[in-house]
Design a protein around this motif. Sequence first.
Motif, PDB file in Angstrom:
ATOM      1  N   GLU A 198       1.092  -1.387   0.263  1.00  0.00           N
ATOM      2  CA  GLU A 198       0.171  -0.136   0.270  1.00  0.00           C
ATOM      3  C   GLU A 198       0.769   1.572   0.135  1.00  0.00           C
ATOM      4  O   GLU A 198       0.528   2.140  -0.893  1.00  0.00           O
ATOM      5  CB  GLU A 198      -0.740   0.188   1.222  1.00  0.00           C
ATOM      6  N   ALA A 199       1.711   1.101   0.774  1.00  0.00           N
ATOM      7  CA  ALA A 199       2.916   2.302   0.674  1.00  0.00           C
ATOM      8  C   ALA A 199       3.297   2.615  -0.319  1.00  0.00           C
ATOM      9  O   ALA A 199       3.543   3.746  -1.268  1.00  0.00           O
ATOM     10  CB  ALA A 199       3.876   2.420   1.414  1.00  0.00           C
ATOM     11  N   ALA A 244       0.922   4.133  -2.312  1.00  0.00           N
ATOM     12  CA  ALA A 244       0.765   5.438  -2.887  1.00  0.00           C
ATOM     13  C   ALA A 244       1.578   6.340  -3.198  1.00  0.00           C
ATOM     14  O   ALA A 244       1.408   6.963  -3.764  1.00  0.00           O
ATOM     15  CB  ALA A 244       0.891   5.385  -1.504  1.00  0.00           C
ATOM     16  N   VAL A 245       2.999   5.902  -3.557  1.00  0.00           N
ATOM     17  CA  VAL A 245       3.787   6.698  -3.709  1.00  0.00           C
ATOM     18  C   VAL A 245       4.317   6.700  -5.451  1.00  0.00           C
ATOM     19  O   VAL A 245       3.621   7.628  -6.362  1.00  0.00           O
ATOM     20  CB  VAL A 245       5.190   6.304  -3.859  1.00  0.00           C
ATOM     21  N   HIS A 272       1.395   3.801   5.607  1.00  0.00           N
ATOM     22  CA  HIS A 272       0.455   2.247   5.649  1.00  0.00           C
ATOM     23  C   HIS A 272       1.865   1.664   5.642  1.00  0.00           C
ATOM     24  O   HIS A 272       2.163   1.013   4.746  1.00  0.00           O
ATOM     25  CB  HIS A 272       0.498   2.373   3.935  1.00  0.00           C
ATOM     26  N   ASN A 280       1.067   9.186  -6.738  1.00  0.00           N
ATOM     27  CA  ASN A 280       1.329  10.496  -6.682  1.00  0.00           C
ATOM     28  C   ASN A 280       1.783  10.182  -8.078  1.00  0.00           C
ATOM     29  O   ASN A 280       3.059  11.440  -7.894  1.00  0.00           O
ATOM     30  CB  ASN A 280       2.370  10.709  -5.650  1.00  0.00           C
ATOM     31  N   ASP A 319       6.535   8.899   4.237  1.00  0.00           N
ATOM     32  CA  ASP A 319       5.146   9.664   4.067  1.00  0.00           C
ATOM     33  C   ASP A 319       4.485   8.619   4.035  1.00  0.00           C
ATOM     34  O   ASP A 319       3.828   8.508   5.077  1.00  0.00           O
ATOM     35  CB  ASP A 319       4.951  10.550   3.859  1.00  0.00           C
ATOM     36  N   ALA A 320       4.701   7.631   2.849  1.00  0.00           N
ATOM     37  CA  ALA A 320       3.493   6.334   2.619  1.00  0.00           C
ATOM     38  C   ALA A 320       3.782   6.005   3.876  1.00  0.00           C
ATOM     39  O   ALA A 320       3.362   4.716   3.668  1.00  0.00           O
ATOM     40  CB  ALA A 320       3.676   6.421   1.106  1.00  0.00           C
ATOM     41  N   ASN A 321       5.446   5.049   4.301  1.00  0.00           N
ATOM     42  CA  ASN A 321       5.435   4.037   5.215  1.00  0.00           C
ATOM     43  C   ASN A 321       4.768   4.317   6.115  1.00  0.00           C
ATOM     44  O   ASN A 321       3.719   3.657   7.545  1.00  0.00           O
ATOM     45  CB  ASN A 321       6.606   4.577   5.309  1.00  0.00           C
TER      46      ASN A 321
END
Length: 340
Positions: free
Chosen positions: A119-120, A123-124, A337, A127, A332-334
């Motif tokens: 998921e992380a 998300a990246v 998520h 973006n 930030d993503a980690n």
Amino acid sequence: LTGTVGLMSLSLAACGGGSGDGSSAGGGSQTVFKLAFNQTEDHPQYAAGVALGEKLEEATDGRYSVKVYPNEQLGGQADVIQNLSNGTVELMWVGAPVLEGFNSDFVVFNLPYMFDSTEAQGAVLSNTDALDDLYHSIEAAKSITVLTGVNAGTRNVYNSKHPIQTPADLQGLKIRVQQSDSQVAMIEAMGAIASPMNNGDVYSALQTGVLDGAENNEVTWDALKQSEVAKYYSYTRHLMLPDYLLMSTKALDKMSDEDQAALLEIIPEIQKLANDGFADFTEKSIEHATSIGAQFNDDVDVAAFKSLVQPLVESSVNENDVRKGLYQLVQDANAAHPAK
Ligand code: GCU
């Protein structure tokens, strides 16, 4: 009108699918982009490539389509990317490390233990604003545009000798990696001897003992039959690196603004198709590999491997501000998520 054009492109397809050389012969003919792929027709990226062709044909009233060439029919990824750069191939799926040869800042997402969860990473990779500069960074010099990035599973080490539990078990084993400095440095920090080569050459190198092993997701290991000759698959979970869909900037620039916009609008759907099919394909690959006698080992000292590669990660992400920025995105993503 749409009906007429649709018919026309159908009849063109019947005569062999258009020119196939990416050039349009004028009035009503269809340009068929070649999409190079280094894996089998069962892979979700193959289906996503086919869907890209269908949707593009529909969105451009038949002016453009795509033909996917699986199984390295157009060559291994390190060679094909040169042809993409010179414009003789228009599209390709590529393992992320290969792009480091064109702009080394791509390395950040290719470092070991970078993403804490799928998921992380997702998300990246969705973006698009934050990735815009990176994705367009090699257009001017290399005529390569990154259209999107997708999940390509988690990579683990496998070999023909024994299960890997600790770094000592990997000592001295000759392990294939993708063709980039980061991948060589990573596997050597983990204790093995690096051997960069094309994916399609791995099976016979394992069979003849030129290689002791390789590192990849379950899908590639099994679909390319490497699971037959390197049956010990150990969950080092050292990498979750993306695959990218690349396009020749020259080919993109030849399209009208309208057709270009139509293509770019389809890309998020293609990204989703490639991502959505992956978990299921992984399950099937594990089942198949198990049925032919492969052995999975999840008793791995991941912390030990992680600490061996940590200096490499730190020096690499701190090399310049671009990398620091990309690393921050990942952090930030980690945080949003975390690992489950
Ligand atoms: C994975 C990845 C490919 C890559 C391959 C490789 O399968 O999805 O893009 O080419 O690994 O190791 O070469």
